[in-house]
Design a protein around this motif. Structure first.
Motif, PDB file in Angstrom:
ATOM      1  N   TYR A 111       3.814  -5.664  -7.139  1.00  0.00           N
ATOM      2  CA  TYR A 111       4.355  -4.457  -7.784  1.00  0.00           C
ATOM      3  C   TYR A 111       5.031  -3.566  -6.755  1.00  0.00           C
ATOM      4  O   TYR A 111       6.092  -3.006  -7.014  1.00  0.00           O
ATOM      5  N   LEU A 113       6.423  -4.402  -3.904  1.00  0.00           N
ATOM      6  CA  LEU A 113       7.698  -4.983  -3.475  1.00  0.00           C
ATOM      7  C   LEU A 113       8.764  -4.775  -4.540  1.00  0.00           C
ATOM      8  O   LEU A 113       9.912  -4.457  -4.250  1.00  0.00           O
ATOM      9  N   LEU A 114       8.346  -4.916  -5.795  1.00  0.00           N
ATOM     10  CA  LEU A 114       9.288  -4.738  -6.901  1.00  0.00           C
ATOM     11  C   LEU A 114       9.771  -3.289  -6.986  1.00  0.00           C
ATOM     12  O   LEU A 114      10.953  -3.023  -7.178  1.00  0.00           O
ATOM     13  N   LEU A 115       8.825  -2.360  -6.814  1.00  0.00           N
ATOM     14  CA  LEU A 115       9.171  -0.951  -7.024  1.00  0.00           C
ATOM     15  C   LEU A 115       9.667  -0.257  -5.755  1.00  0.00           C
ATOM     16  O   LEU A 115       9.924   0.929  -5.768  1.00  0.00           O
ATOM     17  N   ASN A 116       9.814  -1.018  -4.671  1.00  0.00           N
ATOM     18  CA  ASN A 116      10.206  -0.402  -3.411  1.00  0.00           C
ATOM     19  C   ASN A 116      11.710  -0.212  -3.276  1.00  0.00           C
ATOM     20  O   ASN A 116      12.256  -0.297  -2.191  1.00  0.00           O
ATOM     21  N   SER A 117      12.399  -0.020  -4.357  1.00  0.00           N
ATOM     22  CA  SER A 117      13.822   0.315  -4.261  1.00  0.00           C
ATOM     23  C   SER A 117      14.140   1.167  -5.473  1.00  0.00           C
ATOM     24  O   SER A 117      13.342   1.265  -6.394  1.00  0.00           O
ATOM     25  N   ALA A 125       7.616   2.685 -14.765  1.00  0.00           N
ATOM     26  CA  ALA A 125       6.721   1.563 -14.476  1.00  0.00           C
ATOM     27  C   ALA A 125       5.558   2.024 -13.591  1.00  0.00           C
ATOM     28  O   ALA A 125       4.396   1.705 -13.854  1.00  0.00           O
ATOM     29  N   ARG A 126       5.882   2.816 -12.567  1.00  0.00           N
ATOM     30  CA  ARG A 126       4.829   3.276 -11.663  1.00  0.00           C
ATOM     31  C   ARG A 126       3.804   4.123 -12.406  1.00  0.00           C
ATOM     32  O   ARG A 126       2.600   3.983 -12.216  1.00  0.00           O
ATOM     33  N   ILE A 129       1.609   1.866 -14.594  1.00  0.00           N
ATOM     34  CA  ILE A 129       0.686   1.025 -13.823  1.00  0.00           C
ATOM     35  C   ILE A 129      -0.434   1.879 -13.224  1.00  0.00           C
ATOM     36  O   ILE A 129      -1.579   1.448 -13.141  1.00  0.00           O
ATOM     37  N   TYR A 130      -0.098   3.123 -12.831  1.00  0.00           N
ATOM     38  CA  TYR A 130      -1.120   3.939 -12.166  1.00  0.00           C
ATOM     39  C   TYR A 130      -2.026   4.674 -13.145  1.00  0.00           C
ATOM     40  O   TYR A 130      -3.164   4.982 -12.811  1.00  0.00           O
ATOM     41  N   LEU A 186      -6.608  -5.151 -13.466  1.00  0.00           N
ATOM     42  CA  LEU A 186      -5.500  -4.473 -14.130  1.00  0.00           C
ATOM     43  C   LEU A 186      -5.688  -2.967 -14.123  1.00  0.00           C
ATOM     44  O   LEU A 186      -4.731  -2.216 -14.067  1.00  0.00           O
ATOM     45  N   CYS A 189      -5.280  -2.064  -9.881  1.00  0.00           N
ATOM     46  CA  CYS A 189      -4.257  -2.551  -8.952  1.00  0.00           C
ATOM     47  C   CYS A 189      -3.234  -1.466  -8.653  1.00  0.00           C
ATOM     48  O   CYS A 189      -2.507  -1.561  -7.666  1.00  0.00           O
ATOM     49  N   ILE A 191      -3.917   1.338  -7.462  1.00  0.00           N
ATOM     50  CA  ILE A 191      -4.301   1.903  -6.163  1.00  0.00           C
ATOM     51  C   ILE A 191      -3.686   1.077  -5.043  1.00  0.00           C
ATOM     52  O   ILE A 191      -3.058   1.614  -4.132  1.00  0.00           O
ATOM     53  N   VAL A 194       0.116   1.712  -4.777  1.00  0.00           N
ATOM     54  CA  VAL A 194       0.618   2.908  -4.073  1.00  0.00           C
ATOM     55  C   VAL A 194       0.317   2.843  -2.581  1.00  0.00           C
ATOM     56  O   VAL A 194       1.097   3.333  -1.765  1.00  0.00           O
ATOM     57  N   ILE A 195      -0.789   2.193  -2.201  1.00  0.00           N
ATOM     58  CA  ILE A 195      -1.063   2.040  -0.768  1.00  0.00           C
ATOM     59  C   ILE A 195       0.016   1.162  -0.129  1.00  0.00           C
ATOM     60  O   ILE A 195       0.549   1.475   0.934  1.00  0.00           O
TER      61      ILE A 195
END
Lengths: 313, 275
Positions: A111, A113-117, A125-126, A129-130, A186, A189, A191, A194-195
């Motif tokens: 997640y 890697l996917l959200l790092n742009s 999405a973030r 997921i959080y 689920l 993850c 946490i 974001v780390i």
């Protein structure tokens, strides 16, 4: 301050004053240490004292409510070794701990890697997921129960659409254990995600640029730059997940309550069960000590292994 | 990066939102269950054709969810205030005074952070029963405070270490006592880390189930997690109302998260990474 006496002669008055003040600040008699006494009182009364009391109770056959009990020596601890249900619970606890840890790293890293742009939908999405991270695990467990329930469960409706026979998902011990691991994964993850996102942001882009000039493939960039640079994040995230997983209680209570039979108990839920259902407080206290030692041992070994590897690099 | 420029950004958007939606499924299912009357036998995947709030009214009345909410608010507020005060105070000497004893104290606090609550179950309940702390605010607050204190001390002491010592020394020269340094110099600087402490320990306490389950036995003293779980245990035939209770229970924190998302995530990262 006595040890400043010899300096008194050579230093001008103001400098002497200054030095003795600094010495007061840095020096031995740490008068401000009394400021942690309130905190220590809390720990003494609600951790150390209960811990000692737990050791005492673990040597008795107390049932948890009656006035009379006997000291039975190490009987409870001998019983630990030969207790099949406990062995099952120990096995499950390790699966909950290590299973969720592994899955959470995979999900969290993927997640991140996917959200790092930057792209449309990233924040949404973030958030989604959080969000589960902040919901009480026991309530989250009940929410998932609506999915896995036999009659009218949402998962069975879904599989029925593909022509499959409805299943009682939580009625088989091992399947229940796997489901609990997935539910825990689920939920938490986010946490790890974001780390890892924070970790990815610390990797200089120039590293990737240099690698690209040298013709490194995406895969080799990932293995040789991303993963090594993420090492501190990986260790932090794994430690958090491992301790959380080994302590798992709420989700199990909500989804299976340890069942079917004893098949999905963790040591935590078995302690609760032994105390309140079987009314053997003495034995339950002995399990508590075992759980404490287990978590301390696993986290110490984990810390030792992760710090050792760092030297190898 | 080159690779990102070549790929199609909309694929990322679709995949990311899809993953987000998957994570939202349990909440969505709970919403549909809560909004449907008992007689509606349609699949849980579908929203009801007409909104029915009967389940919510039933949950409020039968699960006494508002009473539980009040208990949760009182317990969380008091605990967090104590955690901040006791934690910040304890962190100051730990961060500033270097000695063997303080290293030991610090190690001890870190060890408390790892103690699994259930390993203390029997003695904690026994002691609490003995001193009359079962089903009382002060009983549960003291235990929750104890187990959340380490994280607060840890965050505060890490933060205080980043404050230059020269600040303390300057104040000392201006005839500040060591305690006055804490209240006048250090304390006002602790605002950002206090936000993190409030968020982390507040969420943990609001969501607590393990301690509340054993220490709050009277119906009157139940917190939201307990109200929902008893409701689930009792109303196996009325899942709609149970779902409604669950939604009411998670609403406050979810809303707070949506509005203060940045602080929640930053707090989590700070607490984990700076460890």
């Amino acid at each position: 301050m006595n040890y400043d006496h010899d300096r008194r002669a050579v230093l001008p008055e103001y400098q002497h004053e200054h030095r003795s003040l600094i010495a007061k600040l840095r020096g031995r008699p740490h008068i401000t240490n009394i400021m942690y006494l309130p905190a220590l009182c809390f720990f003494l009364v609600f951790v150390v004292y209960p811990f000692a009391e737990g050791i005492r109770i673990s040597f008795t056959n107390w049932n948890g409510f009656s006035q009379s009990y006997r000291y039975v020596g190490g009987d409870n601890f001998i019983r630990l070794i030969s207790d099949g249900n406990l062995m099952q619970a120990l096995r499950n606890t390790l699966i909950y701990g290590f299973g969720s840890t592994i899955f959470q790293q995979i999900f969290g890293l993927a997640y991140a890697l996917l959200l790092n742009s930057h792209f449309r939908g990233r924040t949404l999405a973030r958030t989604l997921i959080y969000l589960p991270v902040l919901i009480a695990p026991v309530i989250m467990g009940y929410m998932w129960y609506f999915m896995f329930q036999y009659s009218h469960g949402a998962l069975n409706d879904l599989t029925a659409a593909f022509g499959m026979v409805p299943k009682d998902w939580l009625a088989t011990g091992d399947r229940a254990v796997v489901i609990i691991v997935l539910v825990n994964t689920l939920q938490f993850c986010g946490i790890s995600m974001v780390i890892y996102l924070a970790g990815l942001q610390t990797i200089p882009v120039t590293y990737y640029e240099a690698a690209q000039i040298d013709g490194a493939s995406t895969r080799s960039q990932f293995l040789n730059i991303t993963i090594p640079m993420l090492r501190p994040s990986i260790i932090t995230s794994m430690t958090l997940n491992l301790i959380g997983g080994l302590k798992l209680f709420d989700a199990i209570k909500a989804l299976t309550n340890g069942g079917p039979g004893y098949a999905s108990h963790s040591v935590s839920t078995l302690i609760d069960y032994t105390y309140f259902r079987n009314q053997s407080a003495g034995y339950s206290a002995a399990m508590g000590i075992l759980l404490f030692l287990l978590i301390m041992a696993v986290s110490l070994i984990f810390q030792w292994v992760s710090s050792r590897k760092e030297i190898d690099l | 990066m080159m690779i990102q420029r070549r790929s199609y950004p909309w694929i990322k958007s679709v995949v990311a939102v899809l993953i987000g939606v998957i994570h939202f499924i349990p909440l969505y299912i709970t919403i549909t269950v809560a909004l449907k009357p008992k007689t509606d036998m349609s699949s849980r995947w579908f929203l009801p054709t007409s909104v029915d709030i009967g389940n919510f009214l039933y949950a409020i009345e039968k699960a006494k969810i508002f009473n539980a909410m009040k208990n949760s608010v009182v317990i969380t507020l008091f605990s967090v205030v104590i955690i901040i005060a006791v934690g910040a105070m304890a962190a100051y000497p730990i961060a500033r005074n270097r000695s063997r004893i303080n290293t030991l104290v610090q190690f001890f606090i870190l060890a408390v952070m790892m103690v699994p609550p259930l390993s203390m179950l029997v003695p904690l309940v026994t002691i609490m029963a003995r001193i009359g702390g079962i089903s009382t605010y002060w009983g549960i607050i003291s235990v929750l405070v104890t187990f959340q204190l380490p994280i607060s001390i840890f965050l505060y002491s890490n933060f205080i270490r980043t404050i230059p010592r020269e600040l303390d020394e300057a104040a000392l020269i201006d005839a500040c006592s060591p305690f006055a340094i804490f209240y006048r110099i250090i304390l006002p600087l602790l605002k950002p880390v206090t936000a993190t402490v409030i968020i982390l320990t507040g969420v943990n306490i609001w969501n607590d189930f393990q301690f509340s389950l054993f220490l709050l036995q009277a119906q009157q003293s139940r917190v939201v997690t307990l109200a929902v779980s008893t409701f689930f245990a009792q109303s196996s035939s009325n899942f709609g109302a149970a779902a409604a209770a669950a939604l009411i229970a998670v609403l406050p924190i979810s809303l707070m998260f949506l509005f203060l998302q940045r602080y929640f995530i930053q707090g989590m990262v700070d607490s984990a990474v700076k460890g």
